[in-house]
Design an enzyme around this catalytic site. Structure first.
Site, mmCIF file in Angstrom:
data_model
loop_
_atom_site.group_PDB
_atom_site.id
_atom_site.type_symbol
_atom_site.label_atom_id
_atom_site.label_comp_id
_atom_site.label_asym_id
_atom_site.label_seq_id
_atom_site.Cartn_x
_atom_site.Cartn_y
_atom_site.Cartn_z
ATOM 1 N N GLU A 1 0.848 -1.215 0.000
ATOM 2 C CA GLU A 1 0.000 0.000 0.000
ATOM 3 C C GLU A 1 0.880 1.261 0.000
ATOM 4 O O GLU A 1 0.531 2.280 0.609
ATOM 5 C CB GLU A 1 -0.945 0.008 1.205
ATOM 6 C CG GLU A 1 -1.720 -1.279 1.361
ATOM 7 C CD GLU A 1 -3.182 -1.191 0.987
ATOM 8 O OE1 GLU A 1 -3.669 -0.083 0.735
ATOM 9 O OE2 GLU A 1 -3.821 -2.250 0.918
HETATM 10 C C1 LIG Z 1 2.660 -9.921 0.166
HETATM 11 C C2 LIG Z 1 2.479 -8.792 -0.788
HETATM 12 C C3 LIG Z 1 1.209 -8.457 -1.231
HETATM 13 C C4 LIG Z 1 1.037 -7.431 -2.155
HETATM 14 N N1 LIG Z 1 -0.215 -7.171 -2.658
HETATM 15 C C5 LIG Z 1 -0.345 -6.316 -3.696
HETATM 16 C C6 LIG Z 1 -1.601 -6.178 -4.386
HETATM 17 O O1 LIG Z 1 -2.609 -6.800 -4.024
HETATM 18 N N2 LIG Z 1 -1.659 -5.363 -5.465
HETATM 19 C C7 LIG Z 1 -0.578 -4.657 -5.899
HETATM 20 O O2 LIG Z 1 -0.698 -3.942 -6.879
HETATM 21 N N3 LIG Z 1 0.626 -4.754 -5.267
HETATM 22 C C8 LIG Z 1 0.768 -5.564 -4.195
HETATM 23 N N4 LIG Z 1 1.975 -5.690 -3.562
HETATM 24 C C9 LIG Z 1 3.116 -4.928 -4.045
HETATM 25 C C10 LIG Z 1 3.542 -3.823 -3.105
HETATM 26 O O3 LIG Z 1 2.588 -2.809 -3.131
HETATM 27 C C11 LIG Z 1 4.951 -3.371 -3.537
HETATM 28 O O4 LIG Z 1 5.844 -4.405 -3.164
HETATM 29 C C12 LIG Z 1 5.339 -2.059 -2.898
HETATM 30 O O5 LIG Z 1 4.576 -1.002 -3.440
HETATM 31 C C13 LIG Z 1 6.832 -1.742 -3.110
HETATM 32 O O6 LIG Z 1 7.209 -1.881 -4.431
HETATM 33 P P1 LIG Z 1 8.485 -2.750 -4.790
HETATM 34 O O7 LIG Z 1 8.347 -4.062 -4.138
HETATM 35 O O8 LIG Z 1 8.645 -2.716 -6.254
HETATM 36 O O9 LIG Z 1 9.679 -1.992 -4.079
HETATM 37 P P2 LIG Z 1 10.529 -0.800 -4.695
HETATM 38 O O10 LIG Z 1 9.635 0.221 -5.264
HETATM 39 O O11 LIG Z 1 11.581 -1.369 -5.558
HETATM 40 O O12 LIG Z 1 11.189 -0.230 -3.377
HETATM 41 C C14 LIG Z 1 12.343 -0.812 -2.765
HETATM 42 C C15 LIG Z 1 12.816 0.123 -1.656
HETATM 43 O O13 LIG Z 1 13.151 1.396 -2.217
HETATM 44 C C16 LIG Z 1 12.424 2.415 -1.586
HETATM 45 N N5 LIG Z 1 12.054 3.435 -2.569
HETATM 46 C C17 LIG Z 1 11.537 3.272 -3.802
HETATM 47 N N6 LIG Z 1 11.305 4.454 -4.365
HETATM 48 C C18 LIG Z 1 11.677 5.393 -3.485
HETATM 49 C C19 LIG Z 1 11.692 6.808 -3.472
HETATM 50 N N7 LIG Z 1 11.221 7.534 -4.493
HETATM 51 N N8 LIG Z 1 12.160 7.432 -2.385
HETATM 52 C C20 LIG Z 1 12.613 6.739 -1.310
HETATM 53 N N9 LIG Z 1 12.617 5.406 -1.259
HETATM 54 C C21 LIG Z 1 12.156 4.744 -2.318
HETATM 55 C C22 LIG Z 1 11.174 1.728 -1.034
HETATM 56 O O14 LIG Z 1 10.615 2.466 0.031
HETATM 57 C C23 LIG Z 1 11.749 0.404 -0.602
HETATM 58 O O15 LIG Z 1 12.333 0.522 0.660
HETATM 59 C C24 LIG Z 1 2.151 -6.683 -2.595
HETATM 60 C C25 LIG Z 1 3.430 -7.009 -2.123
HETATM 61 C C26 LIG Z 1 3.609 -8.046 -1.239
HETATM 62 C C27 LIG Z 1 4.999 -8.391 -0.806
#
Ligand SMILES: Cc1cc2nc3c(=O)[nH]c(=O)nc-3n(C[C@H](O)[C@H](O)[C@H](O)COP(=O)(O)OP(=O)(O)OC[C@H]3O[C@@H](n4cnc5c(N)ncnc54)[C@H](O)[C@@H]3O)c2cc1C
Length: 599
Positions: free
Chosen positions: A406
């Site tokens: 989220e």
């Molecule tokens: C169990 C589970 C259920 C999920 N359910 C859903 C779902 O139902 N629908 C859906 O659409 N998604 C879902 N997600 C996805 C989830 O919303 C994403 O994993 C989350 O938004 C983070 O994206 P990412 O994993 O690509 O991390 P990234 O975006 O790659 O982030 C990695 C790290 O970098 C940091 N970061 C990235 N950009 C910035 C920035 N601009 N400034 C500072 N820090 C930054 C982040 O805070 C994090 O610490 C789910 C994930 C999991 C693990």
């Protein structure tokens, strides 16, 4: 598109930073109606009787079990809370859906599945669906006959979801959108029937589509192997020339970002409520264990450092609970006012946007408090906390996801500050005049007004000064870096943390004042103790964050003056937090649960 203003009577989002609220303006759990309590009781009984007995089977992903539980919950009206009655839902008010979220959270895999369906999987249709779309999908989604999910994230894009690589192209005959690409981490995806999918029309315009299981070229991948919430379904999904009927475009071409963000505002707020409910359960378990477990010939609850953990858990939960019910009350008031306008959908969307700051606070603060609570619960359990056959190990693993999905807590901290700055620049939130007034106050000679003798005068002063610390530190940062402040995220993180502490401090204070007004000082004394400890300790955190921000953004005399002001704002009477926390812990141990429920 018509622009709709926020109802005039509604409290503006973020205004808590510059306005002084009154206790009677703020909703507290003590005001829950019998109907709202009944909804909570139904949800709690459902989880106790239907979900917990099969939790182990869910953890091992027994085929069809989670879907069947959601359908059972649907039969009891527990999945259609946000769906209006005219489309077969319960049409619950915001406070009731908050109670529902809290009470469904005993087993995190179930609450996550519930939120994926009844929250973020449903909200896009409720607020952005056409009449035909709503009639077609909402009644069956409300009853969980159809299970839905929200598909935004992709393997290459998560936090920057608007950079989606999933594409939608209209066919030559104009009858279908053809989707190509991949989504990732989709909660409920393994058994869902309706998929709310975000994709870029012609690779450019971020849009949203309703996709049904069974469409050609649509494939569901295998379950991910996760650290926690193992009972929930999380899968990738694939689109390989998947034709989606033209009428399944949700809202408008290019309107996807609005849908995605406003839906997340709802989801983020609810996530705080799920975290609050989950934390209460863990506190109760830890309290019971601390009385049963003996060390050095006595229950470990008798040791000051164990006792302190129980007290502090309850105090931090009080902060989250006070904030979420305050926000729920504010949103509910604004929604009620919006319902009288001519374009209700537009007005509702405005309300969701308006409280984006408070929704992000609910998410971040709620998830960080839950992480604190589960971590301390593992510590109370000692070695048994590290053992999978005892309850807190799973709670510890399950909690961790809340800071990630989220919108990660980093992204939400950015959202909080960004929203505030945008509103300040537009003039819809008068932060700039408030900062200028503060400058004048700092130059003026000290006031010799008689101090107030009100029972909460000291706490009122501490909270007001925390607001001033925010204005001072953010003013210093904005002045120094201006448009380049975005390159100094550490400062933004510190400032957002102050914003959250201010909201928490004021919400806890108003809650305590309200409790005293409703039940008298004597029977509210422990809640007041908890509020005093929270405010005292939060003031420390505010001071530290303000010093960090000022030290990074001012230099020389300016820095010395600003740091002097931060010190002045942080000045307060000493509070024996150890003694007060012990009283809170005693209340936890007496009831073996969070002691301020409904107070
Ligand atoms: C169990 C589970 C259920 C999920 N359910 C859903 C779902 O139902 N629908 C859906 O659409 N998604 C879902 N997600 C996805 C989830 O919303 C994403 O994993 C989350 O938004 C983070 O994206 P990412 O994993 O690509 O991390 P990234 O975006 O790659 O982030 C990695 C790290 O970098 C940091 N970061 C990235 N950009 C910035 C920035 N601009 N400034 C500072 N820090 C930054 C982040 O805070 C994090 O610490 C789910 C994930 C999991 C693990």
């Amino acid at each position: 598109m018509a622009t709709t203003a926020m109802p005039q009577t509604a409290t503006r989002g973020g205004s808590f930073l510059i306005e002084t609220s009154r206790p009677e303006e703020i909703f507290s759990p003590a005001q829950l109606s019998d109907d709202q309590k009944l909804i909570g009781q139904t949800a709690e009984e459902f989880v106790t009787n239907e979900v917990l007995p099969v939790a182990e089977r869910l953890e091992h992903k027994e085929e069809g079990l989670m879907a069947s539980l959601l359908k059972k919950a649907g039969e009891l009206g527990l999945t259609g809370g946000v769906v209006p009655e005219e489309y077969g839902g319960a049409g619950l008010d915001k406070i009731s859906t908050t109670v529902l979220a809290e009470k469904l959270s005993h087993y995190a895999s179930f609450s996550v599945s519930h939120g994926g369906h009844a929250g973020i999987g449903t909200v896009p249709l409720v607020y952005y669906g056409t009449e035909e779309q709503k009639k077609k999908y909402l009644p069956k989604i409300a009853s969980a006959e159809l299970i839905s999910c929200y598909c935004l994230s992709e393997p290459q894009v998560g936090s920057d979801a608007q950079n989606s690589l999933t594409r939608a192209v209209l066919t030559a005959d104009g009858k279908h959108w053809v989707l190509n690409g991949q989504k990732m981490w989709i909660t409920n995806g393994g058994f869902a029937d309706v998929f709310i999918v975000f994709a870029k029309v012609d690779g450019e315009k971020f849009s949203c589509f309703i996709v049904e299981k069974g469409y050609a070229g649509f494939k569901i991948g295998g379950e991910e192997k996760k650290m926690g919430i193992k009972g929930s379904s999380t899968v990738p999904i694939f689109f390989d020339n998947c034709p989606v009927p033209k009428e399944n475009l949700l809202f408008e071409i290019g309107g996807g970002f609005k849908i995605a963000m406003n839906t997340l505002n709802v989801g983020r707020f609810s996530l705080g409520a799920y975290c609050s409910g989950g934390a209460k359960v863990v506190l109760s378990v830890a309290s019971k264990y601390s009385k049963e477990r003996l060390a050095f010939g006595k229950p470990i609850a008798d040791f000051g450092m164990v006792n302190e953990k129980l007290g502090e858990m309850a105090i931090r939960i009080l902060a989250v609970e006070s904030m979420i019910y305050r926000t729920a009350g504010t949103i509910e008031n604004a929604m009620t006012a919006a319902a009288t306008g001519s374009d209700k959908t537009q007005a509702y969307m405005k309300v969701l946007e308006e409280y984006a700051i408070e929704s992000s606070i609910s998410k971040v603060y709620g998830s960080e408090v839950l992480d604190y609570v589960v971590d301390e619960a593992v510590q109370v359990y000692g070695g048994y906390g590290f053992h999978e056959e005892y309850p807190v190990a799973r709670a510890y693993r399950d909690s961790r996801i809340n800071r990630i999905f989220e919108g990660t807590n980093e992204i939400n901290r950015l959202v909080i500050f960004d929203m505030l700055m945008k509103r300040a620049m537009k003039g819809t939130l008068p932060l700039i005049p408030a900062a200028m007034k503060l400058q004048g106050e700092l130059m003026a000679p000290p006031s010799f007004d008689e101090p107030s003798t009100d029972a909460f005068a000291e706490e009122e002063r501490v909270v007001e000064n925390a607001k001033k610390s925010f204005l001072l530190a953010s003013g210093s940062a904005v002045q120094r870096y201006q448009q380049k402040l975005a390159d100094h995220q550490e400062i933004i993180g510190a400032l957002s943390s102050i914003v959250m502490e201010v909201y928490a401090m004021e919400s806890v204070l108003r809650r305590a004042q309200k409790a005293v007004a409703l039940r008298g000082a004597e029977s509210s004394s422990v809640l007041v103790d908890a509020a005093r400890v929270f405010i005292y300790d939060a003031a420390d955190r505010v001071e530290k964050a303000a010093r960090t921000a000022v030290a990074a953004s001012a230099e020389g005399d300016m820095q010395r003056i600003a740091l002097g002001a931060v010190k002045r704002f942080a000045k307060r009477e000493a509070v024996d937090t150890i003694a007060l926390r012990r009283r809170v812990a005693a209340a936890v141990l007496a009831a073996d649960k969070y002691p301020f429920e409904g107070r």
